[in-house]
Scaffold this active site. Sequence first.
Site, PDB file in Angstrom:
ATOM      1  N   SER A 170       6.703 -39.029  57.634  1.00 31.05           N
ATOM      2  CA  SER A 170       6.646 -38.835  56.182  1.00 31.05           C
ATOM      3  C   SER A 170       5.493 -39.575  55.525  1.00 31.05           C
ATOM      4  O   SER A 170       5.198 -39.333  54.349  1.00 31.05           O
ATOM      5  CB  SER A 170       7.969 -39.278  55.549  1.00 31.05           C
ATOM      6  N   GLU A 210     -14.767 -82.228  93.426  1.00 32.16           N
ATOM      7  CA  GLU A 210     -15.437 -81.035  93.934  1.00 32.16           C
ATOM      8  C   GLU A 210     -16.451 -81.322  95.035  1.00 32.16           C
ATOM      9  O   GLU A 210     -16.655 -80.496  95.921  1.00 32.16           O
ATOM     10  CB  GLU A 210     -16.141 -80.296  92.782  1.00 32.16           C
TER      11      GLU A 210
END
Length: 736
Positions: A434, A168
């Site tokens: 149901s 980095e």
Amino acid sequence: MAWGRKKGGGRKEPRFGLAAALADLRLDPKDRIPDADDKPKKAAAKRKPEEDEDDDPPPPPPPRERKSRDKRGGKRRSRSRLPVSFPRLIYWGAVLSLCAAIFGIGVVVWVGAHLPPIQSLEIPKRPPTIEIVGADGSVLAQRGEMAGANVALKDLPPYLPKAFIAIEDRRFYSHHGVDPYGILRAAVTNVLHRGVSQGGSTLTQQLAKNLFLTQERTLQRKLQEVELALWLERKYSKAEILELYLNRVYFGSGAYGVEAASQRYFGKPAKNVTLTEAAMLAGLVKSPSRLAPNRNPDGAEKRAQTVLAAMADARFITEAQAKAGIGHLAISVKPAGADTVNYVADWIGEVLDDLVGQVDQSIMVETTIDPKLQGVAEAAVIDELAAKSVKFNVSQGALVAMSPDGAVRAMVGGRNYAESQYNRAITAKRQPGSAFKPFVYLTAMEAGLTPETIRLDAPLDVRGWKPENYSHEYFGPVTLTQALAMSLNTVAVRLGLEVGPKNVVRTAHRLGISSKLEANASIALGTSEVSLTELVAAYAPFANGGLGVSPHVVTRIKTLEGKILYMRQPETPNQVIEPRNVAMMNVMMQETLISGTARKAEIPGWVAAGKTGTSQDFRDAWFIGYTANLVTGVWLGNDDNSPTKKATGGGLPVEVWTRFMRAAHQGVPVAALLNTQSGPFSNLAQIASQITTPSQPAAMPAASAGRPQPTRAAVRPEPAAGIDGWLMDRLFGQGR
């Protein structure tokens, strides 16, 4: 004849203007720059004064005059160009430099005016973290930054921070927050690749962005990032900046900081990671979501190879170590899973504001969730869908399990939280079909009917609406137990009209249904939409003896220092169903699992009851079942409400329910449902319940197997004494 005229001359007219002014102008050869073309002209000039000695000279020809003037002017310009233009260049350069400096200072001031108040906040605290733990104290999920504990730089293996520096910010220890060389290198690389292939941000700039700024890509944010990076470098040492960076950077999958990332991906603390694991963590920073090793192992390994090569190039490790690391990149990564517990975490996040108000500090939320049951529920839903979703065209499912007192023990809001955060257990409302019928039958029981009451199963016309049974068969006179077990639609509609749709709605709301219900004839078939959680909660009174419950998941909330912010207080439950009616309903719904539509739902050693449900056009398939220990509901269907390929409540939902409930009841002491163990005849009833008389069939045939044979009790007139008469008839009257 001419008067007053000189010899040899004509009349001389007066001249005015420019011509008069230039009439006596004489050019000296010295005033001109000699060249090759001027020699004849010079000779002519020598002769002309002698010839025109007595005459007035004519005005010089205009072209020669203009040429002479142009050359003189040119000569003057050429003489003054060098001494005049160089000072001017210095002057205007100074002016432009001053303007640029003023503009730069203005930009710095403007950017600084829009910065966060870093002078007062210093390094900002992490946003509040909400840690959610299960009933056993284990961590289920985190909300907020999901950050791990801060780790000191000295406690980490040396190669871990070096991996980040190598990939980095190779010049981390050389720059002062901003690296011009790195920016120039990145710009050249991006131009050569005709795109953004490399960034020039330093670790300090990345930290500044993570601490104070948003992720938006604007020039203002970039300038703020630079200014903050310079401030950080002036305020903190390199070691402090690097430690802050490692503890704040995002690693994907909700993990912030190396400790959280190491635990998330490798199941170990950051101080124990290997070289290859350190390289993989460093590689994640570039694209955390895309390179997360539990979701993209190939991409994470390739990136780790790049990091190891960069570490060797920076001489942080040897070439041999890099090659050895690349050869052992098959890292054991914890599987991502469906993370369905996050549905629970989202639900908790929604209710926190009502319980403790705005969360401004890190807290721990203790819940009723059983991690083992949560894992079993997740596996049951996902595995069944993986095996049969294509066959039945079912894409989603949900499961809710709660104890009879309303404490949620497991919740699955969908098959994969990473793909869809929509909670189908809480938010979605669908037609229960149901599965709503028990409220109709309970209303009938409360009106004085019994499970042995006879009603007619035959075609029915309600103002042009003609409800039909699933099998399109009709069985004539049947008991209510048979009608509920076989889920006969015509009987349910007749009962609903008999007791009144408004009374059915009142019963459902009393038991715990909170959604709006339409009081019409079709309510008996579950045409009003409800959520899975409220339907399961409304079944809980059947399991606990008739007490109303409120579904809940949070038991206590406290700060990380131990301060109690919320404690769930014991509630005094209301009796929403009379115990005798609970007993009758349990008798009928047990039959659903014995001989009805849910015959596959069986838990060895346990008495269970429940009801299946299938909405119109097979859009939704339900099963809500319960024991004295647990109430569990399952829904399967599609988010777009499209029909399935005839998926019914007695199929996939029953299979999911059975798999979950069998695992959930292993090792749990057996407890009985409230059946006929109530009233003064409880002992006799318990004995009688274990006796099968010749007149009582051992198993009710399915609807497709032909017309059921009613029992002798079914054809007798219903007892006039209500539940007591029904009980006496069951105990003593069947042998008559």
